[in-house]
Design a protein around this motif. Structure first.
Motif, PDB file in Angstrom:
ATOM      1  N   ARG A 440       2.848  -1.076  10.381  1.00 59.34           N
ATOM      2  CA  ARG A 440       3.193  -0.195   9.392  1.00 59.34           C
ATOM      3  C   ARG A 440       1.969   0.904   9.612  1.00 59.34           C
ATOM      4  O   ARG A 440       0.899   0.544  10.183  1.00 59.34           O
ATOM      5  CB  ARG A 440       2.839  -0.568   7.948  1.00 59.34           C
ATOM      6  CG  ARG A 440       4.026  -1.357   7.450  1.00 59.34           C
ATOM      7  CD  ARG A 440       3.811  -1.690   5.903  1.00 59.34           C
ATOM      8  NE  ARG A 440       2.318  -1.906   5.570  1.00 59.34           N
ATOM      9  CZ  ARG A 440       1.892  -1.901   4.450  1.00 59.34           C
ATOM     10  NH1 ARG A 440       2.559  -1.588   3.419  1.00 59.34           N
ATOM     11  NH2 ARG A 440       0.431  -1.986   4.121  1.00 59.34           N
ATOM     12  N   ASP A 498       3.344   6.373  -1.377  1.00 59.85           N
ATOM     13  CA  ASP A 498       4.750   6.160  -0.801  1.00 59.85           C
ATOM     14  C   ASP A 498       4.873   5.933   0.763  1.00 59.85           C
ATOM     15  O   ASP A 498       5.209   5.073   1.172  1.00 59.85           O
ATOM     16  CB  ASP A 498       5.666   7.343  -1.101  1.00 59.85           C
ATOM     17  CG  ASP A 498       7.138   7.085  -0.618  1.00 59.85           C
ATOM     18  OD1 ASP A 498       7.595   5.937  -0.644  1.00 59.85           O
ATOM     19  OD2 ASP A 498       7.894   8.163  -0.231  1.00 59.85           O
ATOM     20  N   HIS A 499       4.012   6.874   1.426  1.00 58.16           N
ATOM     21  CA  HIS A 499       3.954   6.760   2.867  1.00 58.16           C
ATOM     22  C   HIS A 499       3.202   5.482   3.294  1.00 58.16           C
ATOM     23  O   HIS A 499       3.209   5.082   4.498  1.00 58.16           O
ATOM     24  CB  HIS A 499       3.287   8.005   3.566  1.00 58.16           C
ATOM     25  CG  HIS A 499       4.338   9.211   3.456  1.00 58.16           C
ATOM     26  ND1 HIS A 499       5.215   9.064   4.565  1.00 58.16           N
ATOM     27  CD2 HIS A 499       4.509  10.304   2.950  1.00 58.16           C
ATOM     28  CE1 HIS A 499       6.233  10.108   4.437  1.00 58.16           C
ATOM     29  NE2 HIS A 499       5.761  10.854   3.360  1.00 58.16           N
ATOM     30  N   GLY A 501       3.569   2.612   1.891  1.00 64.45           N
ATOM     31  CA  GLY A 501       4.308   1.543   1.781  1.00 64.45           C
ATOM     32  C   GLY A 501       4.076   1.005   0.510  1.00 64.45           C
ATOM     33  O   GLY A 501       4.502  -0.090   0.006  1.00 64.45           O
ATOM     34  N   PHE A 502       3.610   1.699  -0.743  1.00 64.89           N
ATOM     35  CA  PHE A 502       3.443   1.210  -1.963  1.00 64.89           C
ATOM     36  C   PHE A 502       4.912   1.508  -2.686  1.00 64.89           C
ATOM     37  O   PHE A 502       5.392   2.920  -2.477  1.00 64.89           O
ATOM     38  CB  PHE A 502       2.361   1.952  -2.910  1.00 64.89           C
ATOM     39  CG  PHE A 502       1.099   1.340  -2.420  1.00 64.89           C
ATOM     40  CD1 PHE A 502       0.419   0.199  -3.189  1.00 64.89           C
ATOM     41  CD2 PHE A 502       0.397   1.773  -1.287  1.00 64.89           C
ATOM     42  CE1 PHE A 502      -0.977  -0.052  -2.886  1.00 64.89           C
ATOM     43  CE2 PHE A 502      -0.870   1.577  -1.082  1.00 64.89           C
ATOM     44  CZ  PHE A 502      -1.590   0.455  -1.694  1.00 64.89           C
ATOM     45  N   THR A 503       5.387   0.807  -3.309  1.00 66.25           N
ATOM     46  CA  THR A 503       6.778   1.263  -4.363  1.00 66.25           C
ATOM     47  C   THR A 503       6.035   1.743  -5.594  1.00 66.25           C
ATOM     48  O   THR A 503       4.522   1.791  -5.897  1.00 66.25           O
ATOM     49  CB  THR A 503       7.294  -0.061  -4.853  1.00 66.25           C
ATOM     50  OG1 THR A 503       6.407  -0.681  -5.686  1.00 66.25           O
ATOM     51  CG2 THR A 503       8.033  -0.839  -3.930  1.00 66.25           C
ATOM     52  N   PRO A 504       6.639   2.788  -6.209  1.00 66.22           N
ATOM     53  CA  PRO A 504       6.119   3.517  -7.650  1.00 66.22           C
ATOM     54  C   PRO A 504       5.329   2.239  -8.315  1.00 66.22           C
ATOM     55  O   PRO A 504       4.402   2.786  -8.989  1.00 66.22           O
ATOM     56  CB  PRO A 504       7.210   4.279  -8.055  1.00 66.22           C
ATOM     57  CG  PRO A 504       8.135   4.489  -6.669  1.00 66.22           C
ATOM     58  CD  PRO A 504       7.969   3.179  -6.086  1.00 66.22           C
ATOM     59  N   ASP A 505       6.128   1.317  -8.721  1.00 67.60           N
ATOM     60  CA  ASP A 505       5.545   0.439  -9.473  1.00 67.60           C
ATOM     61  C   ASP A 505       4.249  -0.176  -9.166  1.00 67.60           C
ATOM     62  O   ASP A 505       3.446  -0.145  -9.850  1.00 67.60           O
ATOM     63  CB  ASP A 505       6.476  -0.679  -9.688  1.00 67.60           C
ATOM     64  CG  ASP A 505       7.726  -0.347 -10.794  1.00 67.60           C
ATOM     65  OD1 ASP A 505       7.340   0.754 -11.350  1.00 67.60           O
ATOM     66  OD2 ASP A 505       8.661  -0.991 -10.906  1.00 67.60           O
ATOM     67  N   GLU A 506       4.338  -0.506  -7.824  1.00 69.22           N
ATOM     68  CA  GLU A 506       2.868  -1.060  -7.167  1.00 69.22           C
ATOM     69  C   GLU A 506       1.804  -0.176  -7.338  1.00 69.22           C
ATOM     70  O   GLU A 506       0.629  -0.324  -7.849  1.00 69.22           O
ATOM     71  CB  GLU A 506       3.290  -1.490  -5.734  1.00 69.22           C
ATOM     72  CG  GLU A 506       3.708  -2.756  -5.345  1.00 69.22           C
ATOM     73  CD  GLU A 506       4.418  -2.832  -4.090  1.00 69.22           C
ATOM     74  OE1 GLU A 506       4.624  -4.268  -3.733  1.00 69.22           O
ATOM     75  OE2 GLU A 506       4.241  -1.898  -3.207  1.00 69.22           O
ATOM     76  N   LYS A 508       1.644   2.383  -9.350  1.00 61.82           N
ATOM     77  CA  LYS A 508       1.318   2.546 -10.756  1.00 61.82           C
ATOM     78  C   LYS A 508       0.315   1.336 -11.317  1.00 61.82           C
ATOM     79  O   LYS A 508      -0.813   1.508 -11.894  1.00 61.82           O
ATOM     80  CB  LYS A 508       2.329   2.544 -11.408  1.00 61.82           C
ATOM     81  CG  LYS A 508       2.178   2.876 -13.034  1.00 61.82           C
ATOM     82  CD  LYS A 508       3.504   3.669 -13.852  1.00 61.82           C
ATOM     83  CE  LYS A 508       3.313   3.988 -15.002  1.00 61.82           C
ATOM     84  NZ  LYS A 508       2.958   3.090 -16.470  1.00 61.82           N
TER      85      LYS A 508
END
Ligand code: ASP
Length: 582
Positions: A440, A498-499, A501-506, A508
């Motif tokens: 990644r 996002d780039h 590799g975090f989801t929006p929830d993570e 946040k």
């Protein structure tokens, strides 16, 4: 009153005065009728004399019981010394003692507490408080204080204010693991110790603090590497309403100030180089530019012959070693062995001797004629008398290998003069770095670094090519500081997460507080942090940062003096609701 003067203070002009000194017995010499004692404190050494004819006999008797490192207080008269010691500032006088008070006895220390000691590293670390009594360590700590004061004063004058930020926080990623602290009151939850105050200093900018600094401990749980400390000190700085240029200028000023105050050297050039250029010219993002030996890329002038190794290589690259043409076959073989060591990892090395008469002799004469080799010499800037060392293979790897060879040869050739200072800004770092292990992209600096606006479009297509507004300050081949202009709007920060590799929830959950803050008027801002321990050791002309830390950890991250880390008892574990499954 324990003392009227320190042990480093008295001179010939004090002769005949009555003084009281306190300190440690460094050494005694008992000649029977006369006893000399070297009395030491932080400020120096003063010689005491106990004389059967002039000193009360009970005092002489007491003096005979003194051992190394006893703590004593004496009162006496300053007299002229018969045999003067030119090597110490107090060497013209001694104290004829009339009163002696033993403040504390000492058992025999495990090593001699003198500049030249018989104690090895391990034993000195175990008894660090004794080692600190020795000049080499003591002077380093005083030097560190001096550098710290210069930094504080300089930045205060520039309107920075020092703000403390908390140690018990939530993870701030700087690319290492967190040290964590269990919370007793919040069952099952943990604080993380800061890898840096990064998010807090950005929040201070949102808070309008404008120019912040802090000389602060940071904690990173990294795998063992030589001369790394799990806790270390940074000069951490942040500014609002600035562009990269403003930051470079301010901290160039600080660096000039330190080198001038401490070394008396005024820095003329403060060059800048892009990351790309540093990699291509020196194979390294923290090049030592005190000496040349620049890389010459040889693909074009090597890849048209029958030499398969070069033809198949992504990169063929060489350096010219000054005077290296005189190396014997054996010396060159040793060099080849050196680059083939697993730590360096080259598969082999091609070399060209540039003879004084203008001819060339290479290890690949079968494939290349004099005309070819002349081109190699031109590309690597080799002069008659030099040796060209050439490595080939996958570009990134080869650059690292040749860079290691360059540093090694410079060391051997005495080109790394610790009294010369060559700072350099390396700018335009890549925003992202591919991680082989996790497959990644990771933030090369940290996730809060702003991409160059003109490169943002590449995030989706060529993420590896996106450049960041990030910079490092390099001094003599060491990275002493690094920082960036930050993202200050919620959208770009979300894009970045996002780039990564975090989801929006993570995103946040981990950094919601920062994204929230960005909605309340975050000013454009950026900053930098200097590795204080490293900076001090370079300015002090020494290699290891441990020598400039009062109570350092060893290479396994242990404090061998207090014996930490250590087990904790069952009760404590229970309170913390932690079950160990060992
Ligand atoms: N927080 C960064 C670090 O510790 C420095 C900075 O970006 O200011 O490396």
């Amino acid at each position: 009153m324990y003392r009227s003067h320190s042990c480093g203070e008295l001179r010939a002009s004090d002769i005949n005065s009555t003084v009281t000194l306190s300190g440690w017995v460094q050494k005694t010499r008992d000649k029977g009728f006369m006893i000399w004692v070297d009395l030491r404190d932080r400020y120096g050494i003063t010689q005491l004399i106990f004389d059967e004819e002039r000193t009360p006999s009970d005092v002489v008797e007491k003096a005979k019981t003194l051992g190394r490192e006893f703590v004593i207080q004496v009162t006496g008269t300053v007299i002229e010394r018969e045999s003067k010691n030119k090597n110490i500032p107090t060497g013209e006088i001694e104290i004829l003692v009339s009163e002696l008070n033993i403040l504390n006895e000492a058992i025999v220390p495990p090593f001699t507490i003198e500049d030249q000691t018989d104690g090895g590293e391990d034993i000195r670390m175990k008894y660090r408080y004794l080692d600190i009594r020795r000049n080499p360590v003591k002077n380093n700590l005083m030097f560190r204080h001096k550098v710290g004061m210069l930094v504080r004063n300089y930045l205060s004058k520039e309107d920075f204010i020092e703000v403390e930020t908390p140690y018990l926080i939530k993870s701030t990623p700087e690319g290492a693991r967190d040290f964590v602290v269990p919370s007793r009151m919040n069952e099952g939850q943990f604080y993380a110790l800061p890898q840096s105050p990064q998010t807090f200093k950005q929040l201070l900018m949102v808070g309008g603090m404008d120019k912040y600094f802090q000389i602060v401990k940071c904690f990173r749980d990294e795998d063992l590497r030589a001369d790394r400390q799990p806790e270390f000190t940074q000069i951490d700085c942040e500014m609002a309403f600035v562009e990269q240029e403003d930051i470079l200028n301010i901290f160039e000023g600080l660096t000039r100030h330190l080198i001038s105050e401490i070394k008396g050297i005024s820095i003329q050039d403060f060059p800048r180089m892009t990351y790309d250029e540093a990699m291509r010219t020196y194979g390294n993002d923290k090049p030592d530019i005190r000496f040349e030996m620049k890389f010459g890329e040889l693909n074009e002038v090597t890849q048209h012959k029958e030499f398969k190794v070069f033809n198949e290589a992504e990169l063929v690259v060489g350096i010219a070693v000054p005077g290296g043409a005189s190396y014997t076959r054996k010396e060159i073989d040793k060099l080849i062995d050196w680059v083939k060591r697993p730590q360096v990892g080259a598969l082999g090395m091609v070399y060209v001797k540039c003879n004084e008469d203008g001819s060339y002799k290479s290890s690949v004469d079968k494939f290349y004629d004099q005309e070819d080799l002349a081109k190699w010499a031109e590309t690597t800037n080799a002069k008659p008398g030099d040796l060209i060392c050439v490595l080939s293979g996958q570009a990134h790897k080869v650059r690292g290998q040749l860079s290691a060879l360059r540093m090694e040869l410079a060391e051997r050739l005495g080109l790394r003069n610790p009294e010369e200072f060559a700072p350099l800004w390396v700018v335009d770092f890549p925003l992202l770095e591919w991680d082989e292990e996790t497959e990644r992209y990771h933030a090369m600096h940290h996730p809060f670094t702003s991409p160059k606006p003109e490169d943002i479009a590449l995030l989706d297509t060529k993420p590896g090519d996106v450049r960041a507004n990030a910079y490092d300050l390099v001094l003599n081949g060491n990275e002493i500081g690094g920082g960036s202009i930050r993202i200050h709007d919620k959208e770009t920060q979300a894009l970045m997460f996002d780039h990564l590799g975090f989801t929006p929830d993570e995103a946040k959950e981990q950094f919601g507080f920062l994204m929230d803050a960005f909605q309340y008027g975050a000013p454009p801002h950026g900053g930098i942090a200097f590795g204080f321990d490293r900076l001090v050791s370079i300015l002090g002309g020494q290699e290891t940062i441990r020598d400039f830390i009062a109570f350092p950890k060893n290479n396994s991250g242990r404090d061998v003096m207090i014996d930490a880390p250590a087990n904790i008892d069952q009760e404590q574990l229970k309170e913390l609701n932690i079950q160990l499954d060992l």
